[in-house]
Write an enzyme that holds these catalytic residues in place. Structure first.
Site, PDB file in Angstrom:
ATOM      1  N   TYR A  10       0.866  -1.179   0.000  1.00 32.59           N
ATOM      2  CA  TYR A  10       0.000   0.000   0.000  1.00 32.59           C
ATOM      3  C   TYR A  10       0.896   1.219   0.000  1.00 32.59           C
ATOM      4  O   TYR A  10       1.802   1.331   0.833  1.00 32.59           O
ATOM      5  CB  TYR A  10      -0.893  -0.024   1.240  1.00 32.59           C
ATOM      6  CG  TYR A  10      -1.797   1.167   1.376  1.00 32.59           C
ATOM      7  CD1 TYR A  10      -2.948   1.285   0.596  1.00 32.59           C
ATOM      8  CD2 TYR A  10      -1.514   2.182   2.291  1.00 32.59           C
ATOM      9  CE1 TYR A  10      -3.794   2.383   0.735  1.00 32.59           C
ATOM     10  CE2 TYR A  10      -2.354   3.275   2.427  1.00 32.59           C
ATOM     11  CZ  TYR A  10      -3.492   3.370   1.652  1.00 32.59           C
ATOM     12  OH  TYR A  10      -4.327   4.448   1.792  1.00 32.59           O
ATOM     13  N   LYS A  37       4.961   9.108   8.852  1.00 29.87           N
ATOM     14  CA  LYS A  37       4.683   8.588  10.200  1.00 29.87           C
ATOM     15  C   LYS A  37       5.660   9.102  11.261  1.00 29.87           C
ATOM     16  O   LYS A  37       5.514  10.222  11.716  1.00 29.87           O
ATOM     17  CB  LYS A  37       4.616   7.063  10.157  1.00 29.87           C
ATOM     18  CG  LYS A  37       3.528   6.596   9.151  1.00 29.87           C
ATOM     19  CD  LYS A  37       2.976   5.265   9.445  1.00 29.87           C
ATOM     20  CE  LYS A  37       2.046   4.740   8.374  1.00 29.87           C
ATOM     21  NZ  LYS A  37       0.627   4.955   8.624  1.00 29.87           N
ATOM     22  N   ASP A  59       9.453   2.557  -0.238  1.00 35.21           N
ATOM     23  CA  ASP A  59       8.429   3.249   0.534  1.00 35.21           C
ATOM     24  C   ASP A  59       8.662   2.879   1.999  1.00 35.21           C
ATOM     25  O   ASP A  59       8.268   1.806   2.457  1.00 35.21           O
ATOM     26  CB  ASP A  59       7.035   2.828   0.056  1.00 35.21           C
ATOM     27  CG  ASP A  59       5.926   3.520   0.841  1.00 35.21           C
ATOM     28  OD1 ASP A  59       6.216   4.109   1.902  1.00 35.21           O
ATOM     29  OD2 ASP A  59       4.765   3.455   0.393  1.00 35.21           O
TER      30      ASP A  59
HETATM   31  N1  HOZ Z   1      -3.673   3.304   5.886  1.00 36.26           N
HETATM   32  C1  HOZ Z   1      -3.368   3.374   7.267  1.00 36.26           C
HETATM   33  C2  HOZ Z   1      -2.825   2.103   7.790  1.00 36.26           C
HETATM   34  N2  HOZ Z   1      -1.990   1.375   6.968  1.00 36.26           N
HETATM   35  C3  HOZ Z   1      -4.550   3.733   8.098  1.00 36.26           C
HETATM   36  C4  HOZ Z   1      -4.584   5.149   8.404  1.00 36.26           C
HETATM   37  C5  HOZ Z   1      -5.621   5.547   9.437  1.00 36.26           C
HETATM   38  O1  HOZ Z   1      -6.728   5.054   9.405  1.00 36.26           O
HETATM   39  O2  HOZ Z   1      -5.301   6.357  10.267  1.00 36.26           O
END
Ligand code: HOZ
Length: 438
Positions: free
Chosen positions: A153, A276, A248
């Protein structure tokens, strides 16, 4: 350890009912809805506050937090030094849309930790970082296609919502509606850990692939580990094909080592994306890499990218405070020890509860996933064979006993430095009771 009878979530339910009037599914990001863990009707807890290793919900229940805002909170919540840095900067203004010295200070920390990054740009989210890195790769190579891996992702921009992990996999929309076929056709996909498939695809699309992009340790299909020859082999294949290698490291950056997965595995990608931890919990991300590639970005070059909140001073201050505290060898030794201990706790509890051979725990340092599948789980197809109903039961069992795991089989659990023996004891009790009652 029995679930506490008091764990009703009356206030969270009311907040969820209100939120559903305003947001699709009542949330601002799909996995937060808890719809894939058997709680579609009930909805998630709403958070009142957090400190250290714990979240407290609106009803006053406390949870050991294994989500950590999906990765950023590696120091634990509301670290006093990070809070102090944000407060100090806030008193001087939240955003200027002008450069500050904070940006260069944070850039220096990043470049020292990740020497493959010679120049970078700060942006506001991991999605943005990857979107821009791919545009730069295309601008630099003059090619249009990208190669990504099933279940990886890379945020929510059009070109990467093809066989995507995280919430896209969780809710069965790995190929999102709304992405034009004319865009998706430029995204080639192969299984993770499958070098032969990479070689074959690069061969078929000779001189067309701008970039090979991946999470070097996947977090968004649940945790998938690269096999020994995979990352070096991939780097070699990309080089031969004239495609840029993009790591990534939004999840793995500053987590697996100060220099992320590229340090841990000794690979030097052409471009890297970060997020992050970089912002210490504030919206901040970055992309960067080789100077000659990054100098294609406007105003030096023809690849356009911009953002009002890029390099935001609050985010820079939070990021600097976080990296100052974090980037010490002893912290990484501690995170590894914590990870090994939690792994042992969960595997012992599973064994005691009769689930020993039926789960597979994949872990890299302080990130891990318990797959409800015998394993090995080495790619997304393996992960997708997991018993997600059993995972949902596990999630609910741990939650009722005060431990908050990611509410999806296809996400990583994260440890943080605020966790200690007290928290691990609670996790051990919760895990034993949960596996015994699955
Ligand atoms: N796509 C995020 C986890 N891989 C989730 C982000 C969120 O819901 O804060």
């Amino acid at each position: 350890m029995k679930p506490r009878k008091t764990r009703s979530r009356t206030r969270s339910h009311a907040a969820y009912a209100e939120a559903q009037k305003h947001f699709p599914g009542g949330v601002n990001s799909p996995v937060r809805s808890w719809r894939s863990v058997g709680l579609a009707g009930e909805g998630p807890f709403f958070v009142a506050r957090a400190k250290g290793a714990e979240l407290v919900d609106l009803d006053g229940h406390r949870y050991i937090d294994f989500v950590g805002s999906w990765g950023p909170m590696i120091l634990g919540h509301a670290n006093s030094k990070v809070v102090g840095a944000i407060r100090k900067q806030a008193a001087h203004g939240a955003s200027y849309g002008c450069p500050t010295e904070l940006e260069s200070r944070l850039a220096l920390r990043v470049k020292k930790a990740l020497p493959s990054i010679e120049k970078l740009r700060f942006v506001s989210s991991g999605s943005e970082a990857v979107m821009h890195a791919l545009r730069v790769a295309r601008g630099f190579t003059g090619r249009e296609k990208i190669l990504k891996f099933d279940g990886c992702y890379h945020g929510a921009s059009d070109g990467v919502l093809v066989k995507a992990g995280s919430g896209a996999a969780t809710f069965g929309v790995p190929d999102s509606a709304g992405v034009p076929a004319s865009v998706a056709q430029h995204t080639l996909t192969v299984p993770f850990n499958d070098l032969a498939a990479v070689k074959s695809l690069l061969d078929t699309h000779r001189d067309q692939v701008a970039a090979v992009v991946l999470e070097p340790v996947v977090g968004n299909a649940g945790v998938l580990l690269p096999e020994d020859d995979f990352l070096p082999g991939l780097a070699a294949c990309a080089k031969v094909a004239g495609a840029l290698l993009i790591f990534d490291e939004v999840m793995t950056g500053f987590r697996l080592a100060p220099g992320g997965a590229q340090q841990k595995f000794g690979i030097r990608p052409d471009l890297t994306t970060l997020g992050k931890i970089l912002g210490g919990g504030l919206p901040c991300a970055a992309y960067g890499g080789r100077m000659e590639i990054m100098d294609k970005v406007a105003p030096l070059g023809p690849v356009y990218q911009a953002g009002t909140l890029s390099g935001n001073p609050l985010a820079m201050a939070a990021g600097l405070a976080t990296l100052d505290l974090l980037l010490k060898p002893e912290n990484y030794a501690r995170l590894e020890a914590l990870g090994a201990e939690v792994e042992r706790i969960l595997l012992d509890a599973a064994k005691a509860g009769g689930w020993g051979g039926k789960i597979c725990l994949n872990r890299a340092g302080s990130m891990f996933t318990v797959f409800f599948h015998a394993g090995p789980v080495r790619n997304f197809a393996d992960a997708a064979k997991s018993d997600t109903a059993a995972f949902g039961k596990f999630f609910r069992g741990m939650l009722d006993r005060g431990v908050y795991f990611p509410p999806s089989q296809y996400e990583a659990a994260f440890l943080n430095l605020a966790m200690g023996p007290k928290e691990l004891k609670k996790v051990a009790q919760a895990a034993r009771a949960t596996f015994a009652n699955l």
